[in-house]
Design a protein around this motif. Structure first.
Motif, short mmCIF file in Angstrom:
data_model
loop_
_atom_site.label_atom_id
_atom_site.label_comp_id
_atom_site.label_asym_id
_atom_site.label_seq_id
_atom_site.Cartn_x
_atom_site.Cartn_y
_atom_site.Cartn_z
N GLY A 157 0.83 -1.20 0.00
CA GLY A 157 0.00 0.00 0.00
C GLY A 157 0.86 1.24 0.00
N PRO A 158 0.23 2.41 -0.09
CA PRO A 158 0.99 3.66 -0.04
C PRO A 158 1.54 3.88 1.37
N GLU A 159 2.66 4.55 1.47
CA GLU A 159 3.32 4.73 2.77
C GLU A 159 2.40 5.36 3.81
N GLU A 160 1.57 6.30 3.40
CA GLU A 160 0.67 6.96 4.36
C GLU A 160 -0.23 5.94 5.06
N GLU A 161 -0.64 4.91 4.35
CA GLU A 161 -1.47 3.86 4.94
C GLU A 161 -0.62 2.82 5.67
N LEU A 162 0.51 2.43 5.09
CA LEU A 162 1.37 1.45 5.74
C LEU A 162 1.86 1.95 7.10
#
Length: 121
Positions: free
Chosen positions: A92-97
């Motif tokens: 997933g995108p870093e903001e979600e990870l």
């Protein structure tokens, strides 16, 4: 161009203990039934290769992943008495990870940062 996709994919692989395949598949049916009511689950299912199983699952965002794990906690613990979690990836995108790294740390996942792509709704 960076991705605008916020979805998270969870990619677990299990090795089913000898003689436990039917029991594990029975649990898979329960996982699917329980997960089918989660509104932010995009897709969910199990596939098999001999004594290995993979759960193909995607969620709208990190919050949905955490909601799912809480929902299936009892089933997951039961499944781990008859199968070993041999690999776990989270994409997933870093903001979600970033929202998943600490809560999932005990499961020792490998995190893959989504940097490029798109998603059709």
């Amino acid at each position: 161009m960076a991705t605008q996709d916020r979805c998270c994919s969870v990619v677990p692989y299990f090795k089913i203990m000898s003689g436990k395949r039917a029991e594990f598949k029975s649990l898979c049916e329960k996982f699917v039934e329980k997960t089918s009511t989660e509104p932010k689950c995009l897709y969910y299912g199990f596939s098999f290769d001999g004594d290995q199983a993979h759960c193909r699952e995607g969620y709208k965002d990190a919050e949905a992943v955490l909601t799912h794990l809480k929902s299936v906690d009892v089933l997951l613990k039961e499944s781990l008495t008859i199968a070993d979690l041999i690999r776990l990836e989270v994409h997933g995108p870093e903001e979600e990870l970033a929202k998943l790294r600490k809560p999932l740390a005990e499961m020792k996942p490998q995190f893959f940062v989504l940097e490029y792509g798109f998603r059709r709704e």
